[in-house]
Design a protein around this motif. Structure first.
Motif, PDB file in Angstrom:
ATOM      1  N   ASP A 161       0.800  -1.067  -0.061  1.00  0.00           N
ATOM      2  CA  ASP A 161      -0.178   0.060   0.120  1.00  0.00           C
ATOM      3  C   ASP A 161       0.944   1.279   0.018  1.00  0.00           C
ATOM      4  OD1 ASP A 161      -2.755   1.149   0.152  1.00  0.00           O
ATOM      5  OD2 ASP A 161      -1.838   1.932   2.049  1.00  0.00           O
ATOM      6  N   ALA A 162       1.947   1.331   0.690  1.00  0.00           N
ATOM      7  CA  ALA A 162       2.789   2.569   0.797  1.00  0.00           C
ATOM      8  C   ALA A 162       3.565   2.396  -0.561  1.00  0.00           C
ATOM      9  CB  ALA A 162       3.817   2.020   1.886  1.00  0.00           C
ATOM     10  N   GLU A 163       3.909   1.404  -1.272  1.00  0.00           N
ATOM     11  CA  GLU A 163       4.396   1.545  -2.443  1.00  0.00           C
ATOM     12  C   GLU A 163       3.399   2.162  -3.465  1.00  0.00           C
ATOM     13  OE1 GLU A 163       5.582  -2.338  -3.458  1.00  0.00           O
ATOM     14  OE2 GLU A 163       7.207  -2.468  -1.680  1.00  0.00           O
ATOM     15  N   MET A 164       2.379   1.734  -3.458  1.00  0.00           N
ATOM     16  CA  MET A 164       1.263   2.399  -4.401  1.00  0.00           C
ATOM     17  C   MET A 164       1.121   3.952  -4.071  1.00  0.00           C
ATOM     18  SD  MET A 164       0.336  -0.260  -6.447  1.00  0.00           S
ATOM     19  CE  MET A 164       1.923  -0.991  -6.181  1.00  0.00           C
ATOM     20  N   ARG A 165       1.011   4.268  -2.932  1.00  0.00           N
ATOM     21  CA  ARG A 165       0.698   5.482  -2.623  1.00  0.00           C
ATOM     22  C   ARG A 165       1.748   6.390  -3.159  1.00  0.00           C
ATOM     23  NH1 ARG A 165      -3.343   7.155   1.117  1.00  0.00           N
ATOM     24  NH2 ARG A 165      -4.469   5.716   1.621  1.00  0.00           N
ATOM     25  N   ALA A 166       3.181   5.894  -3.111  1.00  0.00           N
ATOM     26  CA  ALA A 166       4.446   6.603  -3.347  1.00  0.00           C
ATOM     27  C   ALA A 166       4.232   6.814  -5.088  1.00  0.00           C
ATOM     28  CB  ALA A 166       5.688   5.913  -3.192  1.00  0.00           C
ATOM     29  N   LEU A 167       3.854   5.686  -5.759  1.00  0.00           N
ATOM     30  CA  LEU A 167       3.731   5.923  -7.073  1.00  0.00           C
ATOM     31  C   LEU A 167       2.614   6.687  -7.386  1.00  0.00           C
ATOM     32  CD1 LEU A 167       3.838   1.848  -8.031  1.00  0.00           C
ATOM     33  CD2 LEU A 167       5.492   3.529  -8.516  1.00  0.00           C
ATOM     34  N   LEU A 168       1.507   6.730  -6.826  1.00  0.00           N
ATOM     35  CA  LEU A 168       0.305   7.615  -7.206  1.00  0.00           C
ATOM     36  C   LEU A 168       0.818   9.135  -7.054  1.00  0.00           C
ATOM     37  CD1 LEU A 168      -2.366   5.622  -5.620  1.00  0.00           C
ATOM     38  CD2 LEU A 168      -2.186   6.229  -7.948  1.00  0.00           C
ATOM     39  N   ALA A 169       2.043   9.307  -6.279  1.00  0.00           N
ATOM     40  CA  ALA A 169       2.383  10.952  -6.124  1.00  0.00           C
ATOM     41  C   ALA A 169       2.872  11.410  -7.384  1.00  0.00           C
ATOM     42  CB  ALA A 169       3.197  10.713  -4.863  1.00  0.00           C
ATOM     43  N   HIS A 170       3.231  10.674  -8.270  1.00  0.00           N
ATOM     44  CA  HIS A 170       3.884  10.955  -9.621  1.00  0.00           C
ATOM     45  C   HIS A 170       3.056  11.600 -10.479  1.00  0.00           C
ATOM     46  CE1 HIS A 170       8.132   9.553  -9.004  1.00  0.00           C
ATOM     47  NE2 HIS A 170       7.495   8.548  -8.110  1.00  0.00           N
ATOM     48  N   PRO A 171       3.292  12.434 -11.120  1.00  0.00           N
ATOM     49  CA  PRO A 171       2.102  13.105 -11.956  1.00  0.00           C
ATOM     50  C   PRO A 171       1.801  12.277 -13.423  1.00  0.00           C
ATOM     51  CG  PRO A 171       4.287  14.590 -12.188  1.00  0.00           C
ATOM     52  CD  PRO A 171       4.233  13.592 -11.227  1.00  0.00           C
ATOM     53  N   GLU A 172       2.979  11.476 -13.684  1.00  0.00           N
ATOM     54  CA  GLU A 172       2.753  10.592 -14.820  1.00  0.00           C
ATOM     55  C   GLU A 172       1.597   9.237 -14.476  1.00  0.00           C
ATOM     56  OE1 GLU A 172       6.867  12.067 -14.890  1.00  0.00           O
ATOM     57  OE2 GLU A 172       5.633  11.307 -13.539  1.00  0.00           O
ATOM     58  N   VAL A 173       1.513   9.165 -13.126  1.00  0.00           N
ATOM     59  CA  VAL A 173       0.494   8.265 -12.807  1.00  0.00           C
ATOM     60  C   VAL A 173      -0.918   8.737 -12.807  1.00  0.00           C
ATOM     61  CG1 VAL A 173      -0.163   6.487 -11.185  1.00  0.00           C
ATOM     62  CG2 VAL A 173       2.150   6.776 -11.632  1.00  0.00           C
ATOM     63  N   VAL A 174      -1.731   8.454 -13.685  1.00  0.00           N
ATOM     64  CA  VAL A 174      -3.092   9.181 -13.882  1.00  0.00           C
ATOM     65  C   VAL A 174      -4.249   8.595 -13.320  1.00  0.00           C
ATOM     66  CG1 VAL A 174      -2.171  10.588 -15.868  1.00  0.00           C
ATOM     67  CG2 VAL A 174      -3.238   8.356 -16.444  1.00  0.00           C
ATOM     68  N   ALA A 175      -4.033   7.418 -12.735  1.00  0.00           N
ATOM     69  CA  ALA A 175      -5.089   6.514 -12.215  1.00  0.00           C
ATOM     70  C   ALA A 175      -5.004   5.607 -11.121  1.00  0.00           C
ATOM     71  CB  ALA A 175      -5.925   6.051 -13.354  1.00  0.00           C
ATOM     72  N   VAL A 176      -6.015   5.358 -10.275  1.00  0.00           N
ATOM     73  CA  VAL A 176      -5.650   4.184  -9.293  1.00  0.00           C
ATOM     74  C   VAL A 176      -5.963   2.747  -9.952  1.00  0.00           C
ATOM     75  CG1 VAL A 176      -6.247   3.280  -7.046  1.00  0.00           C
ATOM     76  CG2 VAL A 176      -5.883   5.855  -7.261  1.00  0.00           C
ATOM     77  N   GLY A 177      -5.264   1.957  -9.971  1.00  0.00           N
ATOM     78  CA  GLY A 177      -5.686   0.750 -10.538  1.00  0.00           C
ATOM     79  C   GLY A 177      -4.794  -0.012 -11.350  1.00  0.00           C
ATOM     80  N   GLU A 178      -4.932  -1.112 -11.874  1.00  0.00           N
ATOM     81  CA  GLU A 178      -6.083  -1.767 -12.081  1.00  0.00           C
ATOM     82  C   GLU A 178      -6.294  -2.499 -10.788  1.00  0.00           C
ATOM     83  OE1 GLU A 178      -7.490  -5.342 -15.036  1.00  0.00           O
ATOM     84  OE2 GLU A 178      -5.619  -4.652 -15.223  1.00  0.00           O
ATOM     85  N   CYS A 179      -7.682  -2.408 -10.327  1.00  0.00           N
ATOM     86  CA  CYS A 179      -8.103  -2.897  -9.122  1.00  0.00           C
ATOM     87  C   CYS A 179      -9.350  -3.329  -9.312  1.00  0.00           C
ATOM     88  CB  CYS A 179      -7.893  -2.073  -7.832  1.00  0.00           C
ATOM     89  SG  CYS A 179      -8.822  -0.404  -8.021  1.00  0.00           S
ATOM     90  N   GLY A 180     -10.089  -4.284  -8.396  1.00  0.00           N
ATOM     91  CA  GLY A 180     -11.343  -4.611  -8.600  1.00  0.00           C
ATOM     92  C   GLY A 180     -11.621  -6.048  -7.910  1.00  0.00           C
ATOM     93  N   LEU A 181     -12.360  -6.795  -8.611  1.00  0.00           N
ATOM     94  CA  LEU A 181     -12.749  -8.131  -8.100  1.00  0.00           C
ATOM     95  C   LEU A 181     -12.901  -9.077  -9.341  1.00  0.00           C
ATOM     96  CD1 LEU A 181     -15.678  -7.806  -5.877  1.00  0.00           C
ATOM     97  CD2 LEU A 181     -13.502  -7.792  -5.173  1.00  0.00           C
ATOM     98  N   ASP A 182     -12.393 -10.361  -9.380  1.00  0.00           N
ATOM     99  CA  ASP A 182     -12.458 -11.271 -10.187  1.00  0.00           C
ATOM    100  C   ASP A 182     -12.783 -12.728  -9.808  1.00  0.00           C
ATOM    101  OD1 ASP A 182     -11.681 -13.201 -12.275  1.00  0.00           O
ATOM    102  OD2 ASP A 182     -10.681 -11.793 -13.185  1.00  0.00           O
ATOM    103  N   TYR A 183     -14.020 -13.019  -9.739  1.00  0.00           N
ATOM    104  CA  TYR A 183     -14.502 -14.203  -9.315  1.00  0.00           C
ATOM    105  C   TYR A 183     -14.680 -15.147 -10.439  1.00  0.00           C
ATOM    106  CZ  TYR A 183     -16.174 -11.544  -5.076  1.00  0.00           C
ATOM    107  OH  TYR A 183     -16.382 -10.975  -4.099  1.00  0.00           O
ATOM    108  N   PHE A 184     -14.334 -14.995 -11.592  1.00  0.00           N
ATOM    109  CA  PHE A 184     -14.258 -15.967 -12.631  1.00  0.00           C
ATOM    110  C   PHE A 184     -13.033 -17.091 -12.588  1.00  0.00           C
ATOM    111  CE2 PHE A 184     -12.741 -17.093 -17.157  1.00  0.00           C
ATOM    112  CZ  PHE A 184     -13.736 -17.562 -17.507  1.00  0.00           C
ATOM    113  N   ARG A 185     -11.780 -16.619 -12.076  1.00  0.00           N
ATOM    114  CA  ARG A 185     -10.717 -17.407 -12.102  1.00  0.00           C
ATOM    115  C   ARG A 185     -10.598 -17.663 -10.494  1.00  0.00           C
ATOM    116  NH1 ARG A 185      -8.845 -18.570 -16.801  1.00  0.00           N
ATOM    117  NH2 ARG A 185      -8.837 -17.100 -18.496  1.00  0.00           N
ATOM    118  N   ASP A 186     -10.760 -16.803  -9.609  1.00  0.00           N
ATOM    119  CA  ASP A 186     -10.451 -16.750  -8.105  1.00  0.00           C
ATOM    120  C   ASP A 186      -8.910 -17.142  -7.995  1.00  0.00           C
ATOM    121  OD1 ASP A 186     -12.847 -16.192  -6.973  1.00  0.00           O
ATOM    122  OD2 ASP A 186     -13.944 -18.056  -7.299  1.00  0.00           O
TER     123      ASP A 186
END
Length: 262
Positions: free
Chosen positions: A77-102
């Motif tokens: 989580d700390a690594e993702m937050r550090a990445l998100l501080a960069h202006p070149e990073v324009v979105a959070v994700g890919e994140c979500g749910l996948d129950y097809f493959r589990d």
């Protein structure tokens, strides 16, 4: 056409031997900007590195796909937050749910998803979302963050009419891929895309996955790449009953506004 590919997995090792050539072919095909998908602890930093190496052409997301949900620790989580501080990073994700493959336990998927939604709430950056066979849980978790998160796109939408309309009712954007070109699985999608408002519709290749089956000739290695995005746009325009230029211009304008691209 001047197109924006909102989802390309260009950090995938299948591009290691010819990534520069892939980017050049994309430019020649009219793909003027791309968002490189970050979907794990390993690949999200690589997506940022690619974006930094190609300013104004490539941008990145930073997140952990539900397949990798077990790696979403406090350190991650700390690594993702550090990445998100960069202006070149324009979105959070890919994140979500996948129950097809589990590939990850569902409780771990839900926890990782919630933590990344919190990142979106804290940073104000839009969401690049994945959902497969988990719509009801997905909507329920998203509802918990209503009023705290900004715009969201359900990337690589392949679900049905009920799911589409529920997404649209929540003002979410929709990403369409070469799934539309699959006569075995995409017929229902062809019938649904006219219902997507132009200001909610974006296009993506999801390269190297989801090679459009109607592409002629098919590449020998069956690898999808951003240069094939115009083929998807042409199929989308056909199914929406629009001129190709209309679909191209609208999806590009929508993507530029959504990701706040210059």
């Amino acid at each position: 056409m001047q197109l924006i590919d909102i989802g390309a997995n260009l950090t995938h090792d299948s591009f290691d031997h010819d990534r520069d050539a892939v980017l050049q072919r994309a430019r020649e095909a009219g793909v003027t900007r791309m968002v490189i998908t970050g979907a794990s602890r390993e690949h999200s930093p690589k997506a940022l590195e690619l974006a930094q190496a190609h300013p104004g052409f490539l941008y990145a997301t930073a997140g952990v796909h539900p397949h990798h949900a077990v790696e979403y620790t406090a350190e991650c989580d700390a690594e993702m937050r550090a990445l998100l501080a960069h202006p070149e990073v324009v979105a959070v994700g890919e994140c979500g749910l996948d129950y097809f493959r589990d590939f990850a336990p569902r409780p771990a998927q839900r926890k990782a998803f919630e933590r990344q939604l919190q990142n979106a709430a804290d940073t104000g950056k839009p969401l690049f979302l994945h959902q497969r066979d988990a719509h009801d849980d997905f909507v329920a978790i998203m509802r918990e963050f209503e009023g705290r998160i900004g715009p969201a796109v359900v990337h690589c939408f392949t679900a049905g009419k009920r799911e589409l309309f529920e997404c649209l009712d929540r003002d979410w954007h929709i990403g369409i891929t070469g799934w539309l070109c699959d006569e075995r699985r995409g017929q229902h999608l062809r019938e649904l895309v006219p219902n997507i408002p132009a200001n909610r519709l974006m296009v993506e290749t999801d390269a190297p996955y989801l090679l459009p089956r109607t592409l002629k000739p098919l590449p020998k290695d069956r690898r999808n790449e951003p240069a094939f995005l115009p083929h998807i746009v042409e199929a989308l325009a056909r199914d929406r009953g629009e001129e190709v230029a209309v679909t191209a211009d609208a999806t590009t304008a929508t993507a530029a506004a959504f990701f706040r691209l210059p």
